[in-house]
Design a protein around this motif. Structure first.
Motif, PDB file in Angstrom:
ATOM      1  N   SER A  19      13.227   1.502   5.808  1.00 37.65           N
ATOM      2  CA  SER A  19      11.835   1.820   6.115  1.00 37.65           C
ATOM      3  C   SER A  19      11.202   2.697   5.049  1.00 37.65           C
ATOM      4  CB  SER A  19      11.744   2.520   7.479  1.00 37.65           C
ATOM      5  OG  SER A  19      12.558   3.691   7.492  1.00 37.65           O
ATOM      6  N   GLY A  20      11.644   2.574   3.815  1.00 40.30           N
ATOM      7  CA  GLY A  20      11.171   3.458   2.756  1.00 40.30           C
ATOM      8  C   GLY A  20       9.946   2.975   2.008  1.00 40.30           C
ATOM      9  N   ASN A  21       9.239   1.971   2.533  1.00 39.99           N
ATOM     10  CA  ASN A  21       8.074   1.436   1.842  1.00 39.99           C
ATOM     11  C   ASN A  21       6.796   1.724   2.619  1.00 39.99           C
ATOM     12  OD1 ASN A  21       9.542   0.062  -0.305  1.00 39.99           O
ATOM     13  ND2 ASN A  21      10.202  -1.384   1.270  1.00 39.99           N
ATOM     14  N   THR A  22       5.718   1.972   1.903  1.00 35.17           N
ATOM     15  CA  THR A  22       4.396   2.149   2.495  1.00 35.17           C
ATOM     16  C   THR A  22       3.408   1.271   1.739  1.00 35.17           C
ATOM     17  OG1 THR A  22       4.874   4.455   3.064  1.00 35.17           O
ATOM     18  CG2 THR A  22       2.558   3.780   3.054  1.00 35.17           C
ATOM     19  N   VAL A  23       2.686   0.416   2.451  1.00 34.57           N
ATOM     20  CA  VAL A  23       1.704  -0.475   1.830  1.00 34.57           C
ATOM     21  C   VAL A  23       0.308   0.115   2.030  1.00 34.57           C
ATOM     22  CG1 VAL A  23       0.736  -2.795   1.779  1.00 34.57           C
ATOM     23  CG2 VAL A  23       3.184  -2.481   2.189  1.00 34.57           C
ATOM     24  N   LEU A  24      -0.478   0.152   0.937  1.00 26.99           N
ATOM     25  CA  LEU A  24      -1.823   0.723   0.964  1.00 26.99           C
ATOM     26  C   LEU A  24      -2.854  -0.319   0.547  1.00 26.99           C
ATOM     27  CD1 LEU A  24      -1.123   4.110  -0.885  1.00 26.99           C
ATOM     28  CD2 LEU A  24      -1.234   3.737   1.582  1.00 26.99           C
ATOM     29  N   ASP A  25      -4.058  -0.218   1.110  1.00 27.61           N
ATOM     30  CA  ASP A  25      -5.149  -1.075   0.655  1.00 27.61           C
ATOM     31  C   ASP A  25      -5.726  -0.524  -0.641  1.00 27.61           C
ATOM     32  OD1 ASP A  25      -6.704   1.118   1.353  1.00 27.61           O
ATOM     33  OD2 ASP A  25      -7.561   0.168   3.135  1.00 27.61           O
ATOM     34  N   ALA A  26      -6.787  -1.153  -1.153  1.00 25.39           N
ATOM     35  CA  ALA A  26      -7.338  -0.779  -2.451  1.00 25.39           C
ATOM     36  C   ALA A  26      -7.795   0.673  -2.480  1.00 25.39           C
ATOM     37  CB  ALA A  26      -8.493  -1.712  -2.813  1.00 25.39           C
ATOM     38  N   VAL A  27      -8.473   1.103  -1.412  1.00 24.75           N
ATOM     39  CA  VAL A  27      -8.984   2.472  -1.371  1.00 24.75           C
ATOM     40  C   VAL A  27      -7.827   3.468  -1.345  1.00 24.75           C
ATOM     41  CG1 VAL A  27     -10.323   4.134  -0.028  1.00 24.75           C
ATOM     42  CG2 VAL A  27     -11.128   1.769  -0.260  1.00 24.75           C
ATOM     43  N   GLY A  28      -6.845   3.216  -0.508  1.00 18.74           N
ATOM     44  CA  GLY A  28      -5.703   4.120  -0.421  1.00 18.74           C
ATOM     45  C   GLY A  28      -4.897   4.157  -1.702  1.00 18.74           C
TER      46      GLY A  28
ATOM     47  N   GLU B 275       4.202  -0.080  -6.683  1.00 20.56           N
ATOM     48  CA  GLU B 275       4.017  -1.443  -7.151  1.00 20.56           C
ATOM     49  C   GLU B 275       2.569  -1.830  -6.904  1.00 20.56           C
ATOM     50  OE1 GLU B 275       6.482  -5.668  -7.128  1.00 20.56           O
ATOM     51  OE2 GLU B 275       7.096  -3.984  -5.859  1.00 20.56           O
ATOM     52  N   ALA B 276       1.851  -2.132  -7.967  1.00 19.78           N
ATOM     53  CA  ALA B 276       0.408  -2.322  -7.911  1.00 19.78           C
ATOM     54  C   ALA B 276       0.058  -3.801  -7.785  1.00 19.78           C
ATOM     55  CB  ALA B 276      -0.236  -1.734  -9.164  1.00 19.78           C
ATOM     56  N   ALA B 277      -0.655  -4.172  -6.733  1.00 22.58           N
ATOM     57  CA  ALA B 277      -1.021  -5.563  -6.469  1.00 22.58           C
ATOM     58  C   ALA B 277      -2.244  -5.951  -7.288  1.00 22.58           C
ATOM     59  CB  ALA B 277      -1.285  -5.766  -4.985  1.00 22.58           C
ATOM     60  N   VAL B 278      -2.106  -6.976  -8.117  1.00 18.88           N
ATOM     61  CA  VAL B 278      -3.200  -7.441  -8.962  1.00 18.88           C
ATOM     62  C   VAL B 278      -4.157  -8.335  -8.184  1.00 18.88           C
ATOM     63  CG1 VAL B 278      -3.754  -8.735 -11.062  1.00 18.88           C
ATOM     64  CG2 VAL B 278      -1.726  -7.269 -11.001  1.00 18.88           C
ATOM     65  N   LYS B 279      -3.641  -9.077  -7.207  1.00 17.90           N
ATOM     66  CA  LYS B 279      -4.446 -10.029  -6.441  1.00 17.90           C
ATOM     67  C   LYS B 279      -4.217  -9.812  -4.952  1.00 17.90           C
ATOM     68  CE  LYS B 279      -3.328 -13.539  -9.908  1.00 17.90           C
ATOM     69  NZ  LYS B 279      -2.715 -14.881 -10.097  1.00 17.90           N
ATOM     70  N   PRO B 280      -5.165 -10.242  -4.099  1.00 13.71           N
ATOM     71  CA  PRO B 280      -4.951 -10.153  -2.652  1.00 13.71           C
ATOM     72  C   PRO B 280      -3.688 -10.867  -2.200  1.00 13.71           C
ATOM     73  CG  PRO B 280      -7.260 -10.571  -3.110  1.00 13.71           C
ATOM     74  CD  PRO B 280      -6.541 -10.671  -4.427  1.00 13.71           C
ATOM     75  N   ALA B 281      -3.366 -12.005  -2.818  1.00 16.34           N
ATOM     76  CA  ALA B 281      -2.145 -12.725  -2.449  1.00 16.34           C
ATOM     77  C   ALA B 281      -0.911 -11.885  -2.738  1.00 16.34           C
ATOM     78  CB  ALA B 281      -2.063 -14.057  -3.190  1.00 16.34           C
TER      79      ALA B 281
ATOM     80  N   VAL C  67      -3.628   7.083  -5.305  1.00 18.82           N
ATOM     81  CA  VAL C  67      -2.326   7.247  -5.954  1.00 18.82           C
ATOM     82  C   VAL C  67      -2.418   6.922  -7.439  1.00 18.82           C
ATOM     83  CG1 VAL C  67       0.089   6.495  -5.972  1.00 18.82           C
ATOM     84  CG2 VAL C  67      -1.139   6.699  -3.800  1.00 18.82           C
ATOM     85  N   VAL C  68      -3.047   5.792  -7.765  1.00 21.44           N
ATOM     86  CA  VAL C  68      -3.251   5.372  -9.150  1.00 21.44           C
ATOM     87  C   VAL C  68      -4.759   5.276  -9.376  1.00 21.44           C
ATOM     88  CG1 VAL C  68      -2.836   3.578 -10.877  1.00 21.44           C
ATOM     89  CG2 VAL C  68      -1.075   4.099  -9.188  1.00 21.44           C
ATOM     90  N   ALA C  69      -5.282   6.106 -10.237  1.00 24.75           N
ATOM     91  CA  ALA C  69      -6.729   6.215 -10.422  1.00 24.75           C
ATOM     92  C   ALA C  69      -7.268   5.053 -11.245  1.00 24.75           C
ATOM     93  CB  ALA C  69      -7.074   7.544 -11.079  1.00 24.75           C
ATOM     94  N   SER C  70      -7.236   3.867 -10.645  1.00 23.50           N
ATOM     95  CA  SER C  70      -7.655   2.658 -11.339  1.00 23.50           C
ATOM     96  C   SER C  70      -8.280   1.689 -10.342  1.00 23.50           C
ATOM     97  CB  SER C  70      -6.453   1.994 -12.012  1.00 23.50           C
ATOM     98  OG  SER C  70      -6.812   0.736 -12.542  1.00 23.50           O
ATOM     99  N   ARG C  71      -9.294   0.953 -10.812  1.00 24.20           N
ATOM    100  CA  ARG C  71      -9.908  -0.087  -9.994  1.00 24.20           C
ATOM    101  C   ARG C  71      -9.336  -1.463 -10.316  1.00 24.20           C
ATOM    102  NH1 ARG C  71     -14.172   1.370  -6.969  1.00 24.20           N
ATOM    103  NH2 ARG C  71     -14.976   3.498  -7.261  1.00 24.20           N
ATOM    104  N   ALA C  72      -8.235  -1.488 -11.039  1.00 24.03           N
ATOM    105  CA  ALA C  72      -7.639  -2.759 -11.442  1.00 24.03           C
ATOM    106  C   ALA C  72      -6.825  -3.415 -10.331  1.00 24.03           C
ATOM    107  CB  ALA C  72      -6.752  -2.548 -12.666  1.00 24.03           C
ATOM    108  N   TYR C  73      -6.572  -2.676  -9.231  1.00 27.23           N
ATOM    109  CA  TYR C  73      -5.648  -3.170  -8.214  1.00 27.23           C
ATOM    110  C   TYR C  73      -6.307  -3.232  -6.840  1.00 27.23           C
ATOM    111  CZ  TYR C  73      -2.686  -1.816 -12.084  1.00 27.23           C
ATOM    112  OH  TYR C  73      -2.163  -1.683 -13.339  1.00 27.23           O
TER     113      TYR C  73
END
Length: 427
Positions: free
Chosen positions: A154-163, A129-135, A167-173
């Protein structure tokens, strides 16, 4: 005589070999249960009932998987689309954890069906699930903490923009959430595989057969078609957004919404650099985009939702622009296939599943989570018909309301509401 249908030029239709269509219903037949609708819900219910020894007739107005079940994005997602699970759980008389666990059972059912019936449908675990905004990223982090603390998941992992860019080769998130329990599949292959299993179990399938009228009496239900009737003790209406002229008192609970998907030409090795681990991806906007890779390394990119009932103008160009806003490196890529169809949403974005009178069951409004939930709800209805109502009753108790404005005004009112959400997504 069997009629040949002309299907939309979707990638899904181009990548399957359909069995010959079954004959349309001609004459009168008797059954324990009649099912209207040859999508995930109807086929899953029919299969379950036949496995329990019931005589089942399934009517499909066109062909198995012709509606949303054979056109959707193929994303098999945990949880529900509702943004107020607390209110839904209270209405259903259960805890939020119990509802969340039901959504995990829906995922398990898909995998069980694939294994048990040997359905080759390009199934792949993994979702992002790709976050569009910091919020949005903060919301994902909060949600992951809630489900781990309160739901013991516990099946979820949250990543920052770099991480997340790994996974998804995009700077949109600005980051995102990974889940290895959800995944994606070829939906048309899956529903055709389920239908083959249902036929093998004894379900009588009549394609090219529209249900025109339903009569409920003290001895059961009669479903009228152009050239015959089905007399049955119980009826399941599972047409969802494609009920056409068949009027039910719950018809106002759903709104058909157009959604569209483009499939690029095969990208070869370039595809692997776009999405690591072949995950399905969805962004966090209210009016969202979703994308994944096909088994032959095409990018399937969906979105460009229409709430007006009309196909958007310049669909190819506008959907491709959305794709390039995520993956500008695909400037060379064109859509080889472009198609659309309707899904059904409810006001609270929770499935509307219940009973009308003593003999008629229905399921509708899966609001974008239907790949797993629709078949699961079909199974729950089958169990309820066989006397096991505990889980069906949870959905049945949830209160649903009709969209405001009635049949004439509900679409323009929804278009105005969606304009607000589109603007909010841009802020």
């Amino acid at each position: 005589m069997t009629t040949t249908w002309t299907f939309e030029p979707s990638y899904y239709e181009a990548s399957v070999t359909r069995p010959p269509l079954t004959d349309a219903l001609a004459g009168d037949v008797d059954a324990d249960i009649c099912v209207i609708g040859g999508g995930f819900t109807g086929v899953s219910s029919a299969l379950t009932l036949a496995q329990r020894g019931r005589k089942v007739v399934l009517l499909e107005s066109r062909a198995i998987g012709w509606g949303a079940s054979g056109r959707n994005g193929g994303q098999m997602i945990h949880d529900f689309a509702t943004d107020d699970l607390t209110a839904v759980a209270r209405s259903g008389g259960v805890s939020e954890k119990q509802l969340f666990d039901l959504s995990l059972e829906a995922l398990e059912l898909v995998e069980q069906n694939i294994t048990e019936h040997n359905i080759a449908c390009d199934f792949q675990r993994g979702y992002a699930e790709a976050a569009v905004k910091p919020a949005h990223l903060r919301d994902l982090q909060e949600w992951a903490e809630i489900v781990e603390r309160d739901y013991h998941y516990s099946g979820n992992t949250v990543l920052d923009a770099v991480g997340f860019r790994e996974v998804v080769a995009s700077r949109a998130y600005c980051g995102g959430l990974l889940n290895d329990r959800s995944g994606h599949l070829h939906p048309l292959k899956y529903v055709l595989g389920l239908a083959a299993a249902a036929k093998a179990a004894g379900v009588a399938v009549y394609e090219n057969t529209s249900a025109l009228r339903i009569d409920e009496g003290k001895d059961g239900v009669t479903v009228h078609t152009a050239n015959g009737r089905v007399r049955c003790r119980r009826l399941l209406v599972a047409g969802n957004a494609y009920l056409e002229g068949l009027q039910l008192p719950v018809a106002g609970h759903i709104m058909p919404v157009g959604t569209y998907i483009g499939a690029t030409h095969p990208l070869g090795d370039e595809a692997d650099s776009l999405i690591r681990d072949n995950r399905g991806v969805c962004n966090t906007n209210f009016v969202l985009d979703y994308f994944r890779l096909s088994a032959d390394q095409r990018l399937l990119f969906g979105g460009r939702v229409s709430y007006s009932g009309r196909t958007p103008a310049n669909l190819n160009a506008s959907l491709r622009a959305r794709m390039l806003s995520v993956f500008p490196q695909l400037e060379h890529a064109q859509f080889e296939y472009l198609w659309g169809g309707y899904v059904a949403i409810t006001i609270n974005r929770f499935p509307d599943v219940g009973r009308i009178g003593d003999s008629i069951y229905y399921a509708q409004g899966f609001s974008g989570h239907g790949v797993a939930l629709s078949g699961y709800c079909g199974k729950l209805i089958a169990e309820a018909i066989c006397g096991e109502e505990e889980k069906f009753a949870i959905f049945d108790r949830v209160k649903h309301h009709s969209f405001p404005g009635g049949k004439l005004l509900r679409t323009p009112l929804l278009v105005l509401a969606m304009l607000y959400y589109r603007l909010r997504d841009l802020i």
